[in-house]
Design a protein around this motif. Structure first.
Motif: not given
Length: 381
Positions: A79-80, A148-152, A181-182
């Motif tokens: 969902i990220g 990027y967003a998923a891992i973040k 996380c960034g």
């Protein structure tokens, strides 16, 4: 006549009585010994079974927790990524113009700093290239933003849980989790961001086909600035890591602060009233915010994060496109910083910040809103 009892007879009876008594004592002792053996056997057989049962239960608990945490991480990863792609698609035209302003593209630099320059530049791009011109490089943007967003988001949730066991200050925990996380997500996706920026920067002549991803990748790889071609994909990477610390930390810190404020102090107007039958059936304990409250919290967090990290981002963008003008030279951050300062002073480091606000506020609003809504759909806290 009385019969006389001889001493021998008396001794014999006494001996018989003693033997009988001894036999009884021995029998009682034997029975007690047998009972003790039975008790010991019972203890030895039943106690280990009970201990074994307890040990199995104790071992099952961490396994269940680990399995649940793995499922939670997988769901937040998915969902990220979806939230990030949704947000980037909404602001893709603004992002294209922002990159052109940041990198001082000669064809659009005249619009930077003017009233409604954002819309004028966007209209010029549309007239020359059509709608596709506003989304140039967006395919690579989506390929970059999903991991990027998923891992973040996934790493933020995990780091918040880990740091929460060691750090009692909630604000410090959120800032550190957001910063870390960034860093992790940027390290994974930076080469894709490099390709995306190049594709957004290149402005072909009217009627010419846009640069393909393969052509841009080949062009970056063959630049002679570094001995190893792969290093060209990491131009500005150290500076990017420096910028992501305030960017990621401030964004999550402020978002958590504003959402907490909405759920507690302004709960009457900012939170949804859950229906009773839905409340019983769901595991989610977090009170869901209304759309306007979630969008506002996300937008404000984006503006704070953009302000804290914008100078780093500007210098990084200049380093990423330096290979277009001087393929054989290594772009140095110190040289770019000096050049920006000499031309425009402190204001030069904030060129395009206004358009950055226009882009970042809706992007963060949509990203956090989508993420929280999907968490509610998946019944996640």
């Amino acid at each position: 006549m009385h019969r006389s009892v001889t001493p021998a007879t008396t001794v014999s009876r006494s001996s018989q009585d003693e033997e009988t008594q001894t036999a009884k004592i021995d029998a009682v002792a034997a029975q007690q010994h047998k009972d003790s053996l039975n008790l010991a056997t019972s203890v030895n057989t039943e106690l280990p079974l009970e201990l074994l049962s307890n040990s199995k239960a104790a071992a099952t608990l961490p396994e269940n927790q680990s399995s649940a945490n793995t499922r939670y991480a997988a769901k937040t990863l998915l969902i990220g990524g979806i939230a990030g792609c949704t947000a980037k698609t909404v602001v893709a035209p603004l992002d294209r113009v922002k990159i052109l302003f940041q990198t001082h593209n000669t064809r659009y630099a005249r619009y930077a700093g003017t009233h409604f320059g954002l819309f004028k530049a966007g209209a010029a791009i549309y007239r020359e290239y059509g709608i596709r011109g506003l989304f140039q490089g967006h395919s690579m943007q989506l390929a970059r933003i999903f991991p990027y967003a998923a891992i973040k988001y996934m790493s933020y949730e995990q780091l918040k849980l880990i740091l929460g066991r060691r750090i009692s200050d909630q604000h410090l925990r959120n800032f550190l989790a957001g910063s870390l996380c960034g860093v992790i997500s940027v390290a994974v996706s930076y080469p894709l961001d490099m390709i995306r920026v190049r594709m957004a920067y290149i402005t072909p002549t009217a009627g010419a086909p846009a640069e393909r991803v393969r052509a841009v990748v080949k062009m970056i790889y063959n630049e002679p600035a570094y001995r190893f071609g792969l290093m060209n994909f990491f131009r500005g990477f150290p500076l990017s890591l420096m910028g992501i610390v305030p960017y990621g930390g401030v964004s999550f810190l402020t978002h958590e602060y504003f959402t907490s404020l909405a759920r507690n102090r302004y709960a009457d107007i900012a939170t949804k009233q859950s229906e009773q039958h839905h409340t019983k059936a769901r595991r989610r304990k977090t009170r869901e915010l209304k759309a306007w409250a979630e969008l506002t919290a996300g937008g404000l967090s984006g503006m704070f994060a953009q302000t804290a990290s914008y100078p780093f981002e500007l210098v990084r963008r200049r380093m990423q496109i330096a290979g277009v003008h001087s393929p054989s030279k290594k772009a140095k951050a110190s040289r770019i910083i000096q050049d920006v300062w000499n031309k425009n002073g402190l204001r030069g480091f904030y060129v395009g910040l206004t358009i950055g606000y226009v882009k970042v506020a809706p992007m963060f609003a949509v990203s956090f809103y989508t993420y929280e809504k999907l968490k509610a759909v998946f019944d996640l806290d």
